[in-house]
Every structure is written in C-alpha cells, then in structure tokens.
Scaffold this motif. Structure first.
Motif, PDB file in Angstrom:
ATOM      1  N   LEU A 111      59.111  52.955  32.805  1.00  0.00           N
ATOM      2  CA  LEU A 111      60.493  52.559  32.531  1.00  0.00           C
ATOM      3  C   LEU A 111      61.054  51.704  33.665  1.00  0.00           C
ATOM      4  O   LEU A 111      61.745  50.703  33.417  1.00  0.00           O
ATOM      5  CB  LEU A 111      61.365  53.802  32.306  1.00  0.00           C
ATOM      6  N   LEU A 161      59.762  48.323  33.338  1.00  0.00           N
ATOM      7  CA  LEU A 161      60.441  47.577  32.265  1.00  0.00           C
ATOM      8  C   LEU A 161      61.727  46.939  32.792  1.00  0.00           C
ATOM      9  O   LEU A 161      62.048  45.795  32.461  1.00  0.00           O
ATOM     10  CB  LEU A 161      60.779  48.497  31.091  1.00  0.00           C
ATOM     11  N   VAL A 162      62.458  47.689  33.614  1.00  0.00           N
ATOM     12  CA  VAL A 162      63.695  47.147  34.197  1.00  0.00           C
ATOM     13  C   VAL A 162      63.368  45.965  35.106  1.00  0.00           C
ATOM     14  O   VAL A 162      64.012  44.915  35.043  1.00  0.00           O
ATOM     15  CB  VAL A 162      64.460  48.239  34.981  1.00  0.00           C
ATOM     16  N   ARG A 179      60.810  44.013  34.949  1.00  0.00           N
ATOM     17  CA  ARG A 179      60.397  42.870  34.150  1.00  0.00           C
ATOM     18  C   ARG A 179      61.603  42.164  33.549  1.00  0.00           C
ATOM     19  O   ARG A 179      61.654  40.935  33.497  1.00  0.00           O
ATOM     20  CB  ARG A 179      59.449  43.296  33.023  1.00  0.00           C
ATOM     21  N   GLU A 180      62.596  42.951  33.116  1.00  0.00           N
ATOM     22  CA  GLU A 180      63.785  42.356  32.515  1.00  0.00           C
ATOM     23  C   GLU A 180      64.512  41.464  33.519  1.00  0.00           C
ATOM     24  O   GLU A 180      64.987  40.373  33.167  1.00  0.00           O
ATOM     25  CB  GLU A 180      64.719  43.464  32.006  1.00  0.00           C
ATOM     26  N   ILE A 181      64.569  41.923  34.772  1.00  0.00           N
ATOM     27  CA  ILE A 181      65.222  41.121  35.811  1.00  0.00           C
ATOM     28  C   ILE A 181      64.458  39.815  36.017  1.00  0.00           C
ATOM     29  O   ILE A 181      65.050  38.736  36.085  1.00  0.00           O
ATOM     30  CB  ILE A 181      65.305  41.939  37.124  1.00  0.00           C
ATOM     31  N   MET A 182      63.134  39.898  36.077  1.00  0.00           N
ATOM     32  CA  MET A 182      62.318  38.687  36.228  1.00  0.00           C
ATOM     33  C   MET A 182      62.489  37.779  35.016  1.00  0.00           C
ATOM     34  O   MET A 182      62.496  36.553  35.141  1.00  0.00           O
ATOM     35  CB  MET A 182      60.831  39.056  36.386  1.00  0.00           C
ATOM     36  N   HIS A 183      62.663  38.401  33.857  1.00  0.00           N
ATOM     37  CA  HIS A 183      62.805  37.625  32.622  1.00  0.00           C
ATOM     38  C   HIS A 183      64.103  36.818  32.631  1.00  0.00           C
ATOM     39  O   HIS A 183      64.144  35.682  32.158  1.00  0.00           O
ATOM     40  CB  HIS A 183      62.785  38.575  31.423  1.00  0.00           C
ATOM     41  N   ILE A 184      65.175  37.405  33.189  1.00  0.00           N
ATOM     42  CA  ILE A 184      66.452  36.683  33.260  1.00  0.00           C
ATOM     43  C   ILE A 184      66.325  35.521  34.247  1.00  0.00           C
ATOM     44  O   ILE A 184      66.813  34.419  33.990  1.00  0.00           O
ATOM     45  CB  ILE A 184      67.590  37.646  33.691  1.00  0.00           C
ATOM     46  N   LEU A 185      65.617  35.772  35.352  1.00  0.00           N
ATOM     47  CA  LEU A 185      65.471  34.712  36.364  1.00  0.00           C
ATOM     48  C   LEU A 185      64.502  33.623  35.922  1.00  0.00           C
ATOM     49  O   LEU A 185      64.689  32.453  36.224  1.00  0.00           O
ATOM     50  CB  LEU A 185      65.001  35.319  37.696  1.00  0.00           C
ATOM     51  N   HIS A 186      63.460  34.020  35.204  1.00  0.00           N
ATOM     52  CA  HIS A 186      62.446  33.048  34.771  1.00  0.00           C
ATOM     53  C   HIS A 186      62.200  33.220  33.284  1.00  0.00           C
ATOM     54  O   HIS A 186      61.192  33.801  32.879  1.00  0.00           O
ATOM     55  CB  HIS A 186      61.139  33.273  35.547  1.00  0.00           C
ATOM     56  N   THR A 192      59.112  54.764  25.627  1.00  0.00           N
ATOM     57  CA  THR A 192      60.537  54.552  25.418  1.00  0.00           C
ATOM     58  C   THR A 192      61.102  55.575  24.432  1.00  0.00           C
ATOM     59  O   THR A 192      62.145  56.185  24.674  1.00  0.00           O
ATOM     60  CB  THR A 192      60.777  53.146  24.866  1.00  0.00           C
ATOM     61  N   SER A 244      65.590  48.323  28.598  1.00  0.00           N
ATOM     62  CA  SER A 244      65.809  48.175  30.036  1.00  0.00           C
ATOM     63  C   SER A 244      67.252  48.472  30.386  1.00  0.00           C
ATOM     64  O   SER A 244      67.536  49.086  31.408  1.00  0.00           O
ATOM     65  CB  SER A 244      65.508  46.751  30.489  1.00  0.00           C
ATOM     66  N   VAL A 303      67.701  52.240  30.394  1.00  0.00           N
ATOM     67  CA  VAL A 303      67.066  52.864  31.557  1.00  0.00           C
ATOM     68  C   VAL A 303      67.885  52.578  32.814  1.00  0.00           C
ATOM     69  O   VAL A 303      68.188  53.491  33.600  1.00  0.00           O
ATOM     70  CB  VAL A 303      65.625  52.348  31.732  1.00  0.00           C
ATOM     71  N   PHE A 326      73.105  43.903  34.267  1.00  0.00           N
ATOM     72  CA  PHE A 326      72.154  42.979  34.883  1.00  0.00           C
ATOM     73  C   PHE A 326      72.838  41.837  35.618  1.00  0.00           C
ATOM     74  O   PHE A 326      72.364  41.400  36.660  1.00  0.00           O
ATOM     75  CB  PHE A 326      71.180  42.439  33.832  1.00  0.00           C
ATOM     76  N   ILE A 366      71.429  42.009  39.238  1.00  0.00           N
ATOM     77  CA  ILE A 366      70.455  40.983  39.604  1.00  0.00           C
ATOM     78  C   ILE A 366      70.837  40.301  40.907  1.00  0.00           C
ATOM     79  O   ILE A 366      69.973  39.855  41.668  1.00  0.00           O
ATOM     80  CB  ILE A 366      70.326  39.973  38.435  1.00  0.00           C
TER      81      ILE A 366
END
Lengths: 482, 482
Positions: free
Chosen positions: A357, A360-361, A363-370, A393, B394, B397, B467, B471
């Motif tokens: 979990l 997953l959080v 990854r979500e942060i990286m997803h927003i940045l990239h 989940t 995410s 969590v 986020f 972030i």
C-alpha cells in the motif's frame, strides 16, 4: 456441493484434535488433578464424532474452491466447539459460550480472555488453554497438510486460503514438503525458547505455556498480571525477542538454514517489519524517558516488549500501558493495524500488505510528477500483478469496513468508542488486549453473549484472512451454478 | 521552475481577494462598526501586494504540472494569510496564528473555530468569517477560472488539482464554461437558501451568514450554540436539506436544468450518498427513540440534521450529540470518513471513492468464486481504468496514513486518543467539530501553536485532495530535471 468430502476432512481434523488433548491430560495427571479425567472423556467423544464424520461417502475426491473454503472455516469452528468442552465440563468456565470464546481466542492465537482469576484454575486446564495457541499458531489445517494428502486430497486450495498473507511463495514444489519445513522451524523455535526460559528459572510447565503463547503470537499466560508477573529482566527479554521472531515469515528460517542469507537480509518485508519495530520502540522509549525519567534499560525493555507484543499481535504485557502518556498509547494503538509478516503466526493486516500500500502511494506521487512514465510496483524485484494489488487493496478496505461495522455493533454494549474500536481491532487482528474496557488489566468477561459471539466471528475472520469467512456470508456463495 | 508565472497567478488571486473584502466592509458600515475600517486598510494592502506580484515577468506562458501544484497550494496559503488580517488587526482575534487558523478553517470550509464567544464579535468581522466559507466552497481558484484564461493561461492542470473528487467529468468543452455552470448553480442555491431562511424569520444578515456556512459545507455560525440557537424547526429543516444539497455533485444541477433527469436519477454516487444518509439517519433515529422516547418528529429532525451535517462535512449542530447514546455517536464518528460527492463543496474521502472501494471488495469476492472470469469495475456503465483505481486506492491509503501520523502528533497535547483522532478527522476531512476535546460544544482554542499549525496544514491537505499538498513535501518534487 460435495458435502461428503467436507465431512470427511473435518472428521480427520477432529481425530487429530482428540490426540492433541493428550499432553494436557498428562499435565493434569502429573499435577494430580481430578479435572484431568475430563480430557479423557472429551478425547473419546471427539474421536467418536470424528470417526463418524470420516465414514461419509463422497462421489469425487476433488475439492473445489467452495468446499475448501467451507472446510477451512467449518474446521476451525468444529475444532473450537470440541476444544471448548474441557473448560466447560471441568467447571473451569461455567458458561459454554464463554468457553467457546476462550477456545476460539486460543486457536486463532488472539489471547483475549474472559477469565478473571487465571491463577485459581487447574494446571492441566491452563495447559490446554495455552496449547490451543500452539496448535492454532501454525494453523491446524497446515499441520494436517501431511494428513490430507494421505487421504488422496489435493490440498492446494486449502493452503491458499489458510496461509497467512497474500504472497504464498511456494517454498518447495510439494505442499507436504512445505508443511514439513514450516513445522520444523516452528518446532525448533519452540524448543529453543522453552530451554531459554528454563534457564531463567521457569519450570518446564511455565516455560512451555509461555512458549506456546509466544510462538503462536497468542498471549495467554498462567499469571493474572501476564509477563509482568516475572520480575526477571532476562525472562522478559527472551519472550520479547521470541515474539519478534514469531512475527517473521517462517520460510526465512528455512532460507537461513539453507544458507541463503541474502534472501533473508534483502527481504523487504522483514526490513520494513524491523524498521517499524525499532521506530516505534524508540518513539515510546523517548516519550517514557521524557515523562518518567526512569532507568534507561528498564524503560527500553518495557518499550520494546509492549511494541513487540502488540505489533506481532501476541498481547502479553509487562506493564499497564494505559498508565503511559497518551503519545505512547497512540503508537501502540496504530501498531494494532500492522501485525506480523506474511507466513508468520502474527495476525492483523500484515506488514507485506502495508508495504504494498505504501508503494502504491509512492507510485501515485511519481505518476503525478511524471504522467507519462511507466511505473510498476515491485517487491523483491518482482513485478506485482494487478490481481495481487487488487487483492491487497480489497483486503485493506474490507478490514476497515469490518472495523467500522463491528465497532458500531459493540457500542450497543454502551462502552465508549475507543473501547469498542480497540476491542474490534484486538479481536479482528488476533491481538488480545486493547484499550479502555479491554485494556491490558481488563478482560472480555463483562460483554454480553451476543457481543462475545460477534467477537468470536471477528477472531475467526481475522485469522482466516477475512474473505474465507466473509464469502460464506454472501448469497452468491450458496448459489449452485447450473 | 517558472517562478514568474507563479507570482503572477497568486498576485491575481490576491487582487480578487481584495475585492472580496468589500461585502464585509459594507456589512460593517451598515451596522455602524468602527472595526469596518480595518477592511479598507487590508483591502489596500492586499491590492498593493497582489499588484506587485502580477508585475513579475516570466519567460513562458505555459504552466507545467509542478507550477500548477505550487499555485494551488501557495494560492490557498497566500489568500489565507491576507484573509486573516481583518481578524488580527481589528483585535477580534489577538493572536495572528489563531487568526490564520480561523481563516484556513473558513476558506477550506472546515468550520473549526478557536473562538470562545462568537456573539461578542462585530457583525462585519463575522460576515467576513462566514464569507470565507462561501469563497472557499467553490474553490477560490475555480472562481478565478474565468480570470485566468484572460491572462492567457491554460488552466486545465489547476482544475485537475482543484476539482474536488477523482472523476473530473468534463462538463463542457471549455474550462471557462464549466466554471460558469458550477458558479451559476452555486449562486442559485445560495439565493434560494437565503430567501427560504428569511421566510423563517432570519434577518438578511443572519440568513446570508448561515447560507454561506451551508452551501460551502463550512459550519461557522454567528451563534455560540450553532443552529441549536434557532428553535424553529423550519429553519433547522431548511439548513439540513441545503447541507445535503451542497454535498451533491453540482454538475447534476446542470444536468437537471438541461432536463437530463435520467443522468441525475441513475447517478450511482448520488444514490449511494442518499442511501448512506437515510440509513445513518434511521439508525440514529431508532437508537434515540429507544433510549429517550422523545417526540418522533423532533428526534427525526435532530437525527437527520446531525447526519447531514457530519456526512457533508459542514459541522453545524442542533444538539450536543455527545449526550447521545454511544451507538449514535459511533455512527456519526464513521460518517466523518465518508464526506460529500465529488464535485460538491463537501470534504473528507468522498462518496465516489468509497463506492469504488466497495466495488473492489465485491469484485474480489467474485474473483475468489469464479477465478477465471473477467471482472471489470464499472461506474455509470463506464469501465474504471487501472490508473483511476490506483489513484482512488492511493488516496484512501494516504488519508489513513496521515490520520495515524496526525493523531500521534496531536496526542503530544496530552488529550485522549479519541479526541486527537477525531480532531485530525475533523480537520483533514474539513468537517469542524469532532468528539471529546473538540466536541460540538468545545472549540480549538486550547491547542498549542504547533498543534494549530499542524491542523492548518491538515485542513489545506484535505481541501486540496491530499496529493496537491503532500507532493510538495517530497524531495522528488523539488529536483529539477536535467
């Protein structure tokens, strides 16, 4: 539904359980207690019922997923129902519902007790009470994995439902082999802790009882004041360290034995597990030192012991942590939602799930940045499949939904929210003590019968990874497909 | 990082805010209060600072994701910092940190207050206090979506970060159009509630102030006893119904206006939202009737009001629900983790996310029963993409991780766990009141300055969908790519 095979397997479990009454009987005989005769009677009854059940005929030898689920959940209930008889028939626990609660608590390695005065009970009875932890710890069904194949039953579905944790790494190609490996590690740790406790001055009986409570991450003691009754720092350290050891994935002991040490040291779950234990211990240590200015080593021991106990879902206590400052209490409170590693005897949500979990959080942060990057989630350098993530989940969501529903129901007992919430967390997470009404100096005796029934279900749900029990309550499960 | 464009956009926000001080100034003048002069001074200061910021030059007119995130978070902080000045400079709130907390609470539509005696304050000051709810409700940045395009700035990234909820359905092809639609619905509901409250005997001033608190799902009142101060059942029903209306996705009002009624009635989130409200109201109603045997309609009104208030994260109260039986309290407690619909002014986790999570659990159960079946998760007959599910998971969590960390930090204030836990839930979820130390008859005045700072961050985090704020605290964010 192939009811024949269900009866047959549950019957075998009962025959196995009948044999398991023997050690408690012998303890009773050794201490010259008349109550030990109860074990003989119960043993006979369990044997007869088990024998009758194994006589059921069945058309096919295959166990489908649905039947495996019924066997797992029904097996635990049946074994608990018979396991409760010695408490009830000996008069140690006058109410059968209470005896059932106590046995479910034992077999699910929860350690929640309805007993007020433990020390007044016969030693044979208390031996059985703690032995249920040991039996439950490894999972009665895992223990019988070596028995089932002899019946010609492929046990993989059962292992899938039974193995604690989402990552059922195939230790060895064959189920039987896996069971033997885990069993050997479990047995080895049991012997080691018993011997070490005897070095600390405990009798064989006391050492065994507390070892059962430790390696099963159960928490039943023979003392009213739990491990606080042993003033020896040595005994407390030994138990604390073995609680931590019992919260580790047992397959890692096999890896260590096979000298695959890098598998052990690079195990992400183990590292995260130890990181949480060390961080929580330090937080509580500094909080306690700040407030109480006690001896450094004593404070460290109590901090570590309580963290290890709650985190691994054991539930032993050396002090009444409700006398601690609120910050330290809140650290323990949230540790109730961590638990042991997958493949350990610990309960609750489990470290591996929290690790997934948290990833997953991240990854979500990286997803927003990239936004255009491909970002897989990996554990032990292996990609996590979408359905493993979905399973983790869903488990987490269902865990918290059950927490909410359970807490609301328990508040009907007119206890405060934190008592109800922690009682649900302590039973669903197979921990034992909680806060307030179910604090470490309290017990579960004063709940109503329906509440005890509810918490018995919660303990079973928690021990059987939620879905095994929850799915039996859905109408879809009972629909026969055309 | 294009700091020029960040300064420019935040400058425009401040100029907009300067204009927004006018209604409060006029209210003060109308009631002949000297404190109203403060608004003139603050207006001038905000205008000058905003003007200077808009003079910054920038190389490119494009706003990248990173800059948009800084604009959103920084914009809220800047507007709160200037919005706090009238409270501080008028002497209404002697500490600037307290004034900042109160303003963040207003603009994030939380409604947590540090004021002991609200009724002693000037009417102009209280008008501004409630008006921050109205401004914050729709999102200051959404309001300025019509301004930003005039600056030649594409605002889509901002809308993505700003829009409450995960499903940013494109209402109309253009952002500006979307803003106008939502703004019209918001304005219409505001006028309607104000008029209806005036029918109930409230003055224009009182009606406006409580409408701001309702449609923004904020919860600031001008009465020390909140809505309990109005004994009129009519007024309480109007506010309760408008709270529920403000927790609905505002785009549904546009759909209703366009006569696309099936879109409204078949909206799964709306149905789930109403189902939860009705179920919770009934549970509390029966619990209260069982215990207190009161008048049926009075009990129903109080049950519905408190459910609507907590669920939509408004925070108004007609009674002290801490005097209710624990079961009813626990229902309200868990409603704190539901919140409004996406695209409403409500906060917390939001109904759409819970709907997705419940569907994930259902799918997992089906997956265990039918391991080979393809089981997509659908909402409104549309397949949910894997990254929408990952984003929802995410969020959930991270929400609970922040809950845990925040609670542990707040227990350092030496309040009990449930007080700390509910204070974090009430600020992170933008609700306002909680339980115990922050119950409906209490306030946030007695927390230490660091605790108020922490809760200000939590309110911002909650309002900006976690986020956006979280972030900014990661090192990865501030790494410039080569």
């Amino acid at each position: 539904m192939n009811y024949g095979i269900i009866a047959k397997v549950i019957g075998s479990l009962l025959i196995f359980e009948a044999a398991m009454f023997l050690p408690a009987f012998m303890a009773g005989v050794y201490y010259d207690e008349t109550s030990s005769l109860v074990f003989l009677g119960v043993m006979l009854l369990t044997l007869v019922v088990g024998g009758i059940l194994t006589r059921f005929t069945h058309s096919s030898r295959d166990i489908r997923a649905k039947e495996a689920l019924i066997i797992v959940a029904g097996g635990w209930v049946a074994v608990s129902a018979f396991g409760a008889l010695p408490f009830y028939l000996s008069g140690a626990i006058p109410s059968y519902m209470d005896a059932f609660f106590e046995t479910v608590s034992g077999l699910t390695t929860t350690g929640a007790t309805i007993l007020h005065d433990i020390e007044s009970l016969d030693k044979g009875i208390l031996f059985w009470r703690s032995f249920t932890h040991w039996l439950g710890g490894m999972g009665i069904l895992v223990l019988t994995l070596a028995v089932l194949p002899a019946l010609g039953v492929g046990g993989f579905q059962i292992f899938k439902a039974e193995t604690p944790g989402p990552v059922a790494d195939k230790l060895a190609p064959k189920m039987k082999h896996t069971a033997v490996i885990l069993y050997t590690a479990y047995f080895g740790i049991t012997v080691l802790e018993t011997v070490l406790l005897m070095f600390g001055g405990l009798s064989l009986y006391e050492a065994l009882v507390h070892t059962f409570g430790t390696v099963g991450t159960g928490g039943f003691s023979t003392l009213n004041s739990s491990i606080g009754g042993y003033s020896s720092a040595y005994v407390q350290w030994v138990i604390a360290i073995f609680m931590v050891a019992s919260g580790v994935n047992f397959s890692l002991y096999y890896a260590a034995y096979r000298k695959r040490l890098s598998d052990v040291f690079q195990n992400e779950e183990l590292r995260f597990y130890l990181l949480i234990i060390i961080t929580a211990t330090m937080l509580i240590f500094f909080d306690l030192q700040w407030v109480f200015h006690g001896s450094v080593f004593t404070t460290l021991r109590h901090s570590f012991f309580q963290v290890a106990s709650i985190m691994t879902t054991t539930g032993y206590a050396t002090v009444d942590y409700e006398q601690w400052p609120v910050f330290s209490q809140s650290v323990l409170f949230f540790l109730m939602f961590v638990g042991g590693c997958a493949g350990s005897t610990g309960g609750s949500i489990k470290v591996i799930r929290l690790l997934v979990l948290v990833k997953l959080v991240k990854r979500e942060i990286m997803h927003i940045l990239h936004p255009r990057a491909m970002l897989p989630v990996k554990i032990h350098k292996r990609l996590l499949e979408a359905d493993v993530i979905a399973s983790v989940t869903s488990f987490y969501v269902l865990y918290l939904l059950i927490m909410a529903a359970g807490t609301m129901l328990l508040t009907l007992e007119n206890i405060d929210i934190i008592s109800a919430f922690s009682a649900v967390a302590a039973t669903l997470g197979n921990i034992g003590p909680g806060f307030g009404f179910v604090g470490p100096t309290q017990n579960y005796a004063d709940f109503s019968m329906p509440a005890k029934g509810l918490m018995s279900v919660l303990m079973l749900m928690g021990r059987l990874e939620l879905f095994t029990v929850f799915i039996l309550m859905t109408p879809d499960f009972w629909k026969e497909r055309a």
